[in-house]
Design a protein around this motif. Structure first.
Motif, PDB file in Angstrom:
ATOM      1  N   VAL A  54      38.922 -14.749 -45.200  1.00  0.00           N
ATOM      2  CA  VAL A  54      40.185 -15.481 -45.214  1.00  0.00           C
ATOM      3  C   VAL A  54      41.093 -15.669 -44.702  1.00  0.00           C
ATOM      4  O   VAL A  54      42.143 -16.125 -45.138  1.00  0.00           O
ATOM      5  N   VAL A  55      40.293 -15.871 -43.938  1.00  0.00           N
ATOM      6  CA  VAL A  55      41.168 -17.888 -43.093  1.00  0.00           C
ATOM      7  C   VAL A  55      40.789 -18.834 -44.225  1.00  0.00           C
ATOM      8  O   VAL A  55      42.664 -18.841 -44.045  1.00  0.00           O
ATOM      9  N   SER A  56      40.526 -19.133 -45.094  1.00  0.00           N
ATOM     10  CA  SER A  56      40.960 -20.487 -45.644  1.00  0.00           C
ATOM     11  C   SER A  56      42.040 -19.949 -46.964  1.00  0.00           C
ATOM     12  O   SER A  56      42.250 -20.720 -47.153  1.00  0.00           O
ATOM     13  N   SER A  57      41.431 -19.218 -47.253  1.00  0.00           N
ATOM     14  CA  SER A  57      43.260 -17.759 -47.485  1.00  0.00           C
ATOM     15  C   SER A  57      44.124 -17.624 -46.647  1.00  0.00           C
ATOM     16  O   SER A  57      44.849 -18.305 -47.756  1.00  0.00           O
ATOM     17  N   SER A  58      44.209 -17.642 -45.599  1.00  0.00           N
ATOM     18  CA  SER A  58      45.532 -17.683 -44.820  1.00  0.00           C
ATOM     19  C   SER A  58      45.955 -18.748 -44.843  1.00  0.00           C
ATOM     20  O   SER A  58      47.245 -18.576 -44.054  1.00  0.00           O
ATOM     21  N   PHE A  59      45.004 -19.291 -44.470  1.00  0.00           N
ATOM     22  CA  PHE A  59      45.966 -20.895 -43.451  1.00  0.00           C
ATOM     23  C   PHE A  59      45.205 -22.067 -43.858  1.00  0.00           C
ATOM     24  O   PHE A  59      44.869 -22.349 -44.628  1.00  0.00           O
ATOM     25  N   ASP A  60      46.560 -22.510 -44.433  1.00  0.00           N
ATOM     26  CA  ASP A  60      46.559 -24.070 -45.137  1.00  0.00           C
ATOM     27  C   ASP A  60      46.604 -25.194 -44.424  1.00  0.00           C
ATOM     28  O   ASP A  60      46.121 -25.794 -45.530  1.00  0.00           O
ATOM     29  N   ASN A  61      46.285 -25.142 -43.513  1.00  0.00           N
ATOM     30  CA  ASN A  61      46.121 -26.658 -42.528  1.00  0.00           C
ATOM     31  C   ASN A  61      44.574 -27.105 -43.091  1.00  0.00           C
ATOM     32  O   ASN A  61      43.054 -26.200 -42.807  1.00  0.00           O
ATOM     33  N   ARG A  62      44.599 -27.701 -43.513  1.00  0.00           N
ATOM     34  CA  ARG A  62      42.769 -28.259 -44.129  1.00  0.00           C
ATOM     35  C   ARG A  62      42.043 -28.805 -42.856  1.00  0.00           C
ATOM     36  O   ARG A  62      40.639 -28.436 -42.389  1.00  0.00           O
ATOM     37  N   ASN A  63      42.556 -29.377 -41.445  1.00  0.00           N
ATOM     38  CA  ASN A  63      41.550 -29.713 -40.482  1.00  0.00           C
ATOM     39  C   ASN A  63      41.438 -28.248 -39.669  1.00  0.00           C
ATOM     40  O   ASN A  63      40.161 -28.212 -39.421  1.00  0.00           O
ATOM     41  N   PHE A  64      41.887 -26.961 -39.557  1.00  0.00           N
ATOM     42  CA  PHE A  64      42.002 -26.205 -39.052  1.00  0.00           C
ATOM     43  C   PHE A  64      41.423 -25.361 -39.883  1.00  0.00           C
ATOM     44  O   PHE A  64      39.523 -24.856 -39.225  1.00  0.00           O
ATOM     45  N   GLN A  65      41.013 -24.786 -41.539  1.00  0.00           N
ATOM     46  CA  GLN A  65      40.190 -24.169 -42.265  1.00  0.00           C
ATOM     47  C   GLN A  65      38.839 -25.225 -42.142  1.00  0.00           C
ATOM     48  O   GLN A  65      37.569 -24.598 -41.615  1.00  0.00           O
ATOM     49  N   THR A  66      38.134 -26.783 -41.510  1.00  0.00           N
ATOM     50  CA  THR A  66      37.408 -27.284 -41.604  1.00  0.00           C
ATOM     51  C   THR A  66      36.522 -27.237 -40.243  1.00  0.00           C
ATOM     52  O   THR A  66      35.105 -26.943 -40.321  1.00  0.00           O
ATOM     53  N   THR A  67      37.240 -27.116 -38.931  1.00  0.00           N
ATOM     54  CA  THR A  67      37.113 -27.067 -38.148  1.00  0.00           C
ATOM     55  C   THR A  67      36.648 -25.096 -37.545  1.00  0.00           C
ATOM     56  O   THR A  67      35.797 -24.935 -37.066  1.00  0.00           O
ATOM     57  N   PHE A  68      37.338 -23.887 -38.472  1.00  0.00           N
ATOM     58  CA  PHE A  68      36.497 -23.042 -38.344  1.00  0.00           C
ATOM     59  C   PHE A  68      35.738 -22.455 -39.123  1.00  0.00           C
ATOM     60  O   PHE A  68      34.426 -22.148 -38.489  1.00  0.00           O
ATOM     61  N   LYS A  69      35.397 -23.537 -40.230  1.00  0.00           N
ATOM     62  CA  LYS A  69      33.714 -23.239 -41.063  1.00  0.00           C
ATOM     63  C   LYS A  69      33.035 -23.768 -40.539  1.00  0.00           C
ATOM     64  O   LYS A  69      31.567 -23.001 -40.168  1.00  0.00           O
ATOM     65  N   ARG A  70      33.256 -25.114 -39.788  1.00  0.00           N
ATOM     66  CA  ARG A  70      31.995 -25.370 -38.751  1.00  0.00           C
ATOM     67  C   ARG A  70      31.185 -24.423 -37.873  1.00  0.00           C
ATOM     68  O   ARG A  70      30.218 -24.312 -37.090  1.00  0.00           O
ATOM     69  N   LEU A  71      32.886 -23.525 -37.019  1.00  0.00           N
ATOM     70  CA  LEU A  71      32.706 -23.277 -36.229  1.00  0.00           C
ATOM     71  C   LEU A  71      31.699 -21.868 -36.246  1.00  0.00           C
ATOM     72  O   LEU A  71      31.024 -21.484 -35.700  1.00  0.00           O
ATOM     73  N   ILE A  72      32.048 -21.291 -38.023  1.00  0.00           N
ATOM     74  CA  ILE A  72      31.110 -19.938 -38.405  1.00  0.00           C
ATOM     75  C   ILE A  72      29.450 -20.757 -38.843  1.00  0.00           C
ATOM     76  O   ILE A  72      28.952 -19.713 -39.025  1.00  0.00           O
ATOM     77  N   GLU A  73      29.872 -22.171 -39.153  1.00  0.00           N
ATOM     78  CA  GLU A  73      28.331 -22.273 -39.621  1.00  0.00           C
ATOM     79  C   GLU A  73      27.054 -22.268 -38.260  1.00  0.00           C
ATOM     80  O   GLU A  73      26.065 -22.574 -38.337  1.00  0.00           O
ATOM     81  N   LEU A  74      27.610 -22.504 -36.999  1.00  0.00           N
ATOM     82  CA  LEU A  74      27.040 -22.532 -36.122  1.00  0.00           C
ATOM     83  C   LEU A  74      25.884 -20.909 -35.465  1.00  0.00           C
ATOM     84  O   LEU A  74      24.679 -20.916 -35.861  1.00  0.00           O
ATOM     85  N   LYS A  75      26.692 -19.915 -36.307  1.00  0.00           N
ATOM     86  CA  LYS A  75      25.986 -18.542 -36.762  1.00  0.00           C
ATOM     87  C   LYS A  75      24.730 -18.306 -37.640  1.00  0.00           C
ATOM     88  O   LYS A  75      23.521 -17.916 -37.084  1.00  0.00           O
TER      89      LYS A  75
END
Length: 183
Positions: A54-75
């Protein structure tokens, strides 16, 4: 004939101005005796992977998407790490992960396309560290989201060259202001 009411599922929906959904965690509900100590959350509505989609399709900013993905990867790294030291936790708590997700989204709404690329890590108690750096200007901003409501005192550390500052319980605006200085 006696009738009994059975509630197979209870959903809580809170609509409020300036609502912070990271506060309504199972621990918070139990500590404040809103629910029984035996109460448990049912299966999550969305998995972390679905949230990321949802986040990657809703938010265009690549920096945000990458940071968010790194956060999810912690889990996701949870099952890959096997350390013998029982004193340290190498995965984020649900409280820290959920709060960090909310925080990133709120910061994105403030910064938009100026959202800087960030990194993530887990502290020894299960809290989440969000880190942004500008190596050219020798600047760094670190935000720590605590592991639990009991330890709730988030902090932000900022550094530029030899000057540094630590703030406890920063507002979203203060965090966003610190990140604007990295750009």
């Amino acid at each position: 004939m006696s009738l009994q009411l059975q509630i197979p599922q209870l959903s809580i929906l809170v609509l409020a101005r300036n609502h912070n959904p990271s506060i309504l965690t199972p621990d918070f509900l139990k500590i404040n005796q809103i629910v029984d100590d035996n109460w448990q959350v049912g299966s999550p509505i969305l998995t972390l992977e679905q949230i990321y989609q949802v986040v990657s399709s809703s938010f265009d900013n690549r920096n945000f998407q990458t940071t968010f993905k790194r956060l999810i990867e912690l889990k996701e790294e949870e099952n890959e790490l096997d350390f013998p030291d029982d004193e340290e936790i190498y995965t984020p708590t649900e409280f820290a992960l959920d709060g960090s997700i909310d925080l990133l989204i709120e910061i994105y709404f403030i910064l938009g396309d100026n959202f800087p690329l960030g990194y993530t890590s887990v502290d020894s108690k299960g809290g989440v560290n969000l880190v942004w750096k500008n190596r050219v200007m020798d600047q760094e901003v670190r935000f720590n989201y605590p592991a639990s409501y009991d330890d709730y005192s988030p902090s932000i550390y900022s550094r530029q060259g030899d000057d540094s500052c630590l703030r406890l319980n920063p507002s979203i605006g203060e965090i966003a202001d610190q990140l604007k200085e990295l750009i």
